[in-house]
Enzyme design. Sequence first.
Site, mmCIF file in Angstrom:
data_model
loop_
_atom_site.group_PDB
_atom_site.id
_atom_site.type_symbol
_atom_site.label_atom_id
_atom_site.label_comp_id
_atom_site.label_asym_id
_atom_site.label_seq_id
_atom_site.Cartn_x
_atom_site.Cartn_y
_atom_site.Cartn_z
ATOM 1 N N GLY A 10 -1.504 -7.626 -12.019
ATOM 2 C CA GLY A 10 -1.681 -6.187 -11.899
ATOM 3 C C GLY A 10 -0.713 -5.424 -12.781
ATOM 4 O O GLY A 10 -0.038 -4.498 -12.333
ATOM 5 N N GLY A 14 1.480 1.317 -13.862
ATOM 6 C CA GLY A 14 2.396 1.399 -12.740
ATOM 7 C C GLY A 14 3.610 0.492 -12.851
ATOM 8 O O GLY A 14 4.114 0.213 -13.945
ATOM 9 N N ILE A 15 4.087 0.029 -11.695
ATOM 10 C CA ILE A 15 5.281 -0.811 -11.646
ATOM 11 C C ILE A 15 5.046 -2.128 -12.374
ATOM 12 O O ILE A 15 5.957 -2.672 -13.001
ATOM 13 C CB ILE A 15 5.692 -1.071 -10.187
ATOM 14 C CG1 ILE A 15 5.951 0.247 -9.454
ATOM 15 C CG2 ILE A 15 6.955 -1.934 -10.142
ATOM 16 C CD1 ILE A 15 6.199 0.082 -7.972
ATOM 17 N N GLY A 16 3.832 -2.653 -12.308
ATOM 18 C CA GLY A 16 3.536 -3.921 -12.970
ATOM 19 C C GLY A 16 3.757 -3.844 -14.471
ATOM 20 O O GLY A 16 4.406 -4.714 -15.062
ATOM 21 N N SER A 137 6.210 -4.510 1.007
ATOM 22 C CA SER A 137 6.414 -3.075 1.208
ATOM 23 C C SER A 137 7.082 -2.853 2.544
ATOM 24 O O SER A 137 6.900 -3.627 3.494
ATOM 25 C CB SER A 137 5.065 -2.341 1.181
ATOM 26 O OG SER A 137 5.216 -1.003 1.610
ATOM 27 N N TYR A 169 -3.227 -2.155 5.176
ATOM 28 C CA TYR A 169 -2.230 -2.354 4.122
ATOM 29 C C TYR A 169 -0.952 -2.968 4.697
ATOM 30 O O TYR A 169 -0.381 -3.901 4.124
ATOM 31 C CB TYR A 169 -1.929 -1.013 3.453
ATOM 32 C CG TYR A 169 -0.985 -1.111 2.281
ATOM 33 C CD1 TYR A 169 -1.430 -1.607 1.056
ATOM 34 C CD2 TYR A 169 0.342 -0.703 2.386
ATOM 35 C CE1 TYR A 169 -0.565 -1.697 -0.035
ATOM 36 C CE2 TYR A 169 1.203 -0.784 1.302
ATOM 37 C CZ TYR A 169 0.746 -1.290 0.100
ATOM 38 O OH TYR A 169 1.606 -1.385 -0.968
#
Length: 278
Positions: A10, A14-16, A137, A169
């Site tokens: 991913g 974003g963060i990836g 998370s 989630y």
Amino acid sequence: MSEKVALVTGSTDGIGLHTLRNLARMGYVTLLHGRNPEKVKAASEMIKSEGGAVQEYIADFAELAQVRRLAEEVSERNSKIDVLINNAGVFEMERRTSADGYEMTFAVNVLAPFLLTSLLMKPLKAAPAARVVNVASISHMQGGAGRRGGEIDFDNLQHESGYDVYGAYGLSKLSLIAFTNELADRLRGSTVTVNACDPGTVNTKMLLAGWGRVGIDVSSANNETFLATDPSLQGVSGKYFVSRRETKAALSTYDEQVRRKLWEELETLTQATYSDLS
């Protein structure tokens, strides 16, 4: 192959993507993964423009057959993997099912990394000191659908009843940490370590969709990079980190019976095989 190799799932935005760019700047051969060919190409060009070495891989984690194909392609091109960051994830506002008939959040956030890690164990073990980082998370403490926060409801893993986006989630991230701790125990004595982290409250598309603009900019999200590269974590395994500090996760993730029951369930759902881990 003397260069270190890192796969970040991913990693087209974003963060990836931020993490992959960090690793490329540090001299890693970076393995870029996404499901959208155009986004993969754009991210690849960005890394190349910054002088990084990158390989491109396309796979949709909503289909386990594509996870298997990804692992085959990665293994064919790389005899070892020094870093595997299971970063890809989804946040589904409504209950949907994957190509294999599983609840989408659980399929992408849990089943895919469980299967992918099993299939890449050989190149991981071929590295002198490989690190697996599972991106969890703080939401793993979120309850939902009659489930108390921090507990796994094995009778409703697929959220057939009472679907709630935050609960689904949270359950997926709770399961990911439990998988991390169980895998760490099974890898004890090997050259592979595995840890989980909260990547931080970062203004990614997922955060904006679920919680709004309440976090930091993506450019400051370096927790995944820290777990993947910091020398102080050499040999550290089976830990959960928040803001680069080792922190206790939900108690259920340390319960051996819970972890093993979940492991057996994941093996059944994915047909993954973990063997010769020591």
